[in-house]
Design a protein around this motif. Sequence first.
Motif, short mmCIF file in Angstrom:
data_model
loop_
_atom_site.label_atom_id
_atom_site.label_comp_id
_atom_site.label_asym_id
_atom_site.label_seq_id
_atom_site.Cartn_x
_atom_site.Cartn_y
_atom_site.Cartn_z
N ILE A 183 16.03 -13.85 7.09
CA ILE A 183 15.03 -13.16 8.01
C ILE A 183 15.06 -11.43 7.95
CG2 ILE A 183 14.31 -12.73 10.37
CD1 ILE A 183 15.58 -15.49 11.20
N PHE A 186 13.18 -11.15 4.56
CA PHE A 186 11.67 -11.52 4.53
C PHE A 186 11.07 -10.33 5.46
CE2 PHE A 186 8.61 -13.23 7.57
CZ PHE A 186 7.85 -13.71 6.72
N ASN A 190 8.01 -7.76 3.55
CA ASN A 190 6.65 -7.77 4.13
C ASN A 190 6.32 -6.52 4.90
OD1 ASN A 190 5.30 -10.63 3.61
ND2 ASN A 190 7.45 -11.09 4.38
N LEU A 193 5.12 -3.97 2.22
CA LEU A 193 3.85 -4.25 1.72
C LEU A 193 2.93 -3.68 2.74
CD1 LEU A 193 2.82 -5.95 -0.53
CD2 LEU A 193 2.49 -7.90 0.90
N PHE A 194 3.32 -4.13 4.25
CA PHE A 194 2.30 -3.78 5.10
C PHE A 194 2.31 -2.16 5.28
CE2 PHE A 194 2.95 -8.13 7.20
CZ PHE A 194 1.89 -8.75 6.24
N GLU A 206 -11.46 2.60 7.22
CA GLU A 206 -10.30 1.54 7.05
C GLU A 206 -9.24 1.52 8.27
OE1 GLU A 206 -10.82 -0.46 4.96
OE2 GLU A 206 -11.82 0.44 3.31
N LEU A 209 -8.00 -1.91 9.51
CA LEU A 209 -6.93 -2.37 8.30
C LEU A 209 -5.59 -1.60 8.82
CD1 LEU A 209 -7.05 -4.42 6.09
CD2 LEU A 209 -6.85 -2.05 4.43
N VAL A 212 -4.31 -3.25 12.07
CA VAL A 212 -3.63 -4.73 11.82
C VAL A 212 -2.38 -4.83 11.31
CG1 VAL A 212 -4.24 -6.93 10.54
CG2 VAL A 212 -6.11 -5.80 12.02
N PHE A 213 -2.30 -3.70 10.10
CA PHE A 213 -1.06 -3.72 9.40
C PHE A 213 0.05 -3.22 10.55
CE2 PHE A 213 -2.35 -3.67 4.70
CZ PHE A 213 -3.03 -4.89 5.00
N LEU A 220 6.83 -8.04 12.87
CA LEU A 220 8.15 -8.48 12.01
C LEU A 220 9.31 -7.79 12.69
CD1 LEU A 220 6.29 -7.93 8.54
CD2 LEU A 220 7.37 -10.01 9.25
#
Lengths: 802, 58
Positions: A183, A186, A190, A193-194, A206, A209, A212-213, A220
């Motif tokens: 976990i 993971f 991610n 990335l975000f 933006e 965006l 949201v990120f 997470l």
Amino acid sequence: MEKTSSTSQAVGVCYHCGDSVRGDRVDHDGKVFCCSGCKVVYDILNRNDLCQYYAIDKTPGNQPAPVETMRFDYLNDEGVQKKLLNFMDGRTASVTLSLPSIHCSSCIWLLEHLYRLDAGVTSSRVDFLKKTISVSYDMRVTSLRAVVMLLSSLGYEPDLRLDSMERREVSDVTRSLYYKIGIAGFCFGNSMLFSFPEYLGVDASEQLLREVFSYLNLLLGIPVATYCSLEYYRSAWGGLRKRVINIDLPIAIGIVLLFGRSAAEILTGSGAGFIDSLCGLLFFLLLGRVFQSKTYDRMNFERSYTSYFPIAVTTKRGGVETTVPLSALSRGQRIVVRSNEIVPADAMLLQGNAFIDYSFVTGEAAPVPKVLGEMIYAGGRQTGGAIELEVMKEVSQSYLTQLWNDFRGGRKGEGNLSELSNTVSKYFTAAVLTLAAAVGLYWLPTDVATALNAFTGILIVACPCALAISIPFTLGTALRIFGRNGFYVKNTGVIERMAKIGTVVFDKTGTLTYPQGSSVSFHGGNLSEREMHAVRSVARNSIHPLSAVIAAGLTSEALRVDGFVEETGRGVAGTAGGLSVRIGSAEFAGSVAGAERIPNESRVYCSVDGELRGFFAVRHGYRAETASVVERLRHRYRFGILSGDTAAERPYLESLFPAGTEMRFAQLPQDKRNAVGSMQAEGRRVLMVGDGLNDAGALLHSDVGIAVSEDVAQFSPSSDAILAGAAFGRLPDLLAFARTSIRVVIASFVFAFLYNTVGLYFAVQGELSPVMAAILMPASSITIVIIATAATRIAARRKGLL
Amino acid sequence: MSVILIMIVGSFIVAAGFLAAFLWSVRSGQYEDKYTPSVRILLDDAPTNNGPSHQSSN
């Protein structure tokens, strides 16, 4: 298949087990077998089309021991079944059995085809490294007893011991650790990335965006800050309750602040938070935990006397023998103990010749003869024929059990809690908290936001992640390197304690000496193989330790011996295979020259058909490496010797060890423990090296207890580490390496502090940006991992351990 | 740019699939015995006939 080609196999090797075939060979089906047992197994397999067994590995079999049908009767007992079975519902049941004779891929193949031999078996799974088999069977078709009998008849007799009834699953802990890593990994990936848009800079258009990120990031972060971090909160809280600041406290603070500040920033829209750093942090921390938790499947460091005792014992009532579980044994019952069996309870000798080998309890090598009516204490091994005893005390009340329970009282600190990191973290935490508070107060009058930023930033940056992973990675690597050298350490805490040892205490029997004093060589005349076999067969009938050493050289089944005589103190004689053999003192064997005296060597002369042939030189069994081990350790350590044996070998030991070595002989188990205790009372850190249950108390009470074992998968008393007998000579290297690894830990601490200082430079100004944290934290973790593992391996290579 | 949101959702689902696969593999005990399966896969099954003659498998 192998069927036809097999006949071309070297004649004289058993088709089943690979032993060389002697006089009593069995020819069957065009193949040669060493005994009828092997033939029977072959027949069973042949009948069931399972001969592929012989095609996978050559001569894969084990010689089956003769199975007496009533021996496993106790397995029908409901209570015993309940304890042994993993699962049972009236229709199917499953059981995990330990099969020490699993040794090759053929074993796996055959054991997983058990269903072909017993229709009731639904599945069987082998774990090769643990040497276990998990069998599921249909209770209506077959029984536990039938399965065990089948396994035994195939030569895979399950090792059923008292402690196998108490063992339960421990793998849940490691499983949940794997879940957490999965976990955390993971979320780490991610969230990185975000976080990218944030780090690269997004323009105002933006904004959606970005929002949201960051919300996804927060999402997470939740499992990571809760589920994955559970262990750290628990440990920190546990420490606080005991008023100890352990390394997990600053980590827990760091995690809470990282998450709290990130949540605040994201929810108020004031920033992106540090979720990616948080996830990375947990990922590396948990990796360290896995790395540290290397376990040795086949070994058990917590063995007690129960792993030595059988589950069941034969009782006799009105001339009828029945097998009952040990737990059902009560006072007044009459029990039968056969050769090489353990007396399970304190009992009185009623019948038979008892020669009790107490080496396991007292360390004394020679078996003790007992007369009728005498008390025999639990833990002794009968070495003569079968004897009958009356149970005087229940198993749980026996002298041995009580002794054991006494010892358990004084266990030293358990687990992987590291003294070193806890000491460091005590000062570290205090320093960091002070700094954070001071900086926070400094900023407070001018700018509340900066003050808060600086305060949390310092605590986040100073979170001793790198510190916390340097120990698991360094000592985890050391643990593996030790394992490759035949030294199996329970956990990394033991390595830390090893580095601080000042006194090394040895047990004599089994530790400095081989268990059977096994260095034996034949000198003088020439004995043909057949004659040697006869000599050893005769020797086997004697319980004298020297005979035992000679008989240990038997390579196949002993010959029948007629007219056996034993003259106490002189020797044994008998006729085997048509040869008249006399073994013993020089005069007894008919030497005219008389015996030559050589220190630490006993000579056993032997004659065949009245002609003196030469002598067996039995070295007193000191390990060849003993002298060099002492020589290499004497500069740094003080020594002690605690022996359960008599002082007979004091002169030799004095020549071996430096002056001032504390030697105590005729030590009872309690004496050994007390001796270790008194050394510790002088402030010395004691390493105890022992092997038997008589050392168990001393092993438990010493700072580090090492059990020496000739076969590491076999019994050894509970200890901190198990040293293979063959690796005894490396003891100085192992101790030195333990010290080196601690130095590596300290070096990586220094690096960790350097990183922290850089981070703090930004944090005190209230300018710790997420990007900074995202680079700094993983970078520090990764460098520490690299430094720790690389330096440890280099050190090991230098010492010749790798 | 909103296409990126779809991409993100897609990638997230794929990644979650791998996470689920990992959790399942731990749960089914694949990390408990890391040696035996490597041998087991090389072993053939026993010939399955119960007939009178034994068969040759190769």
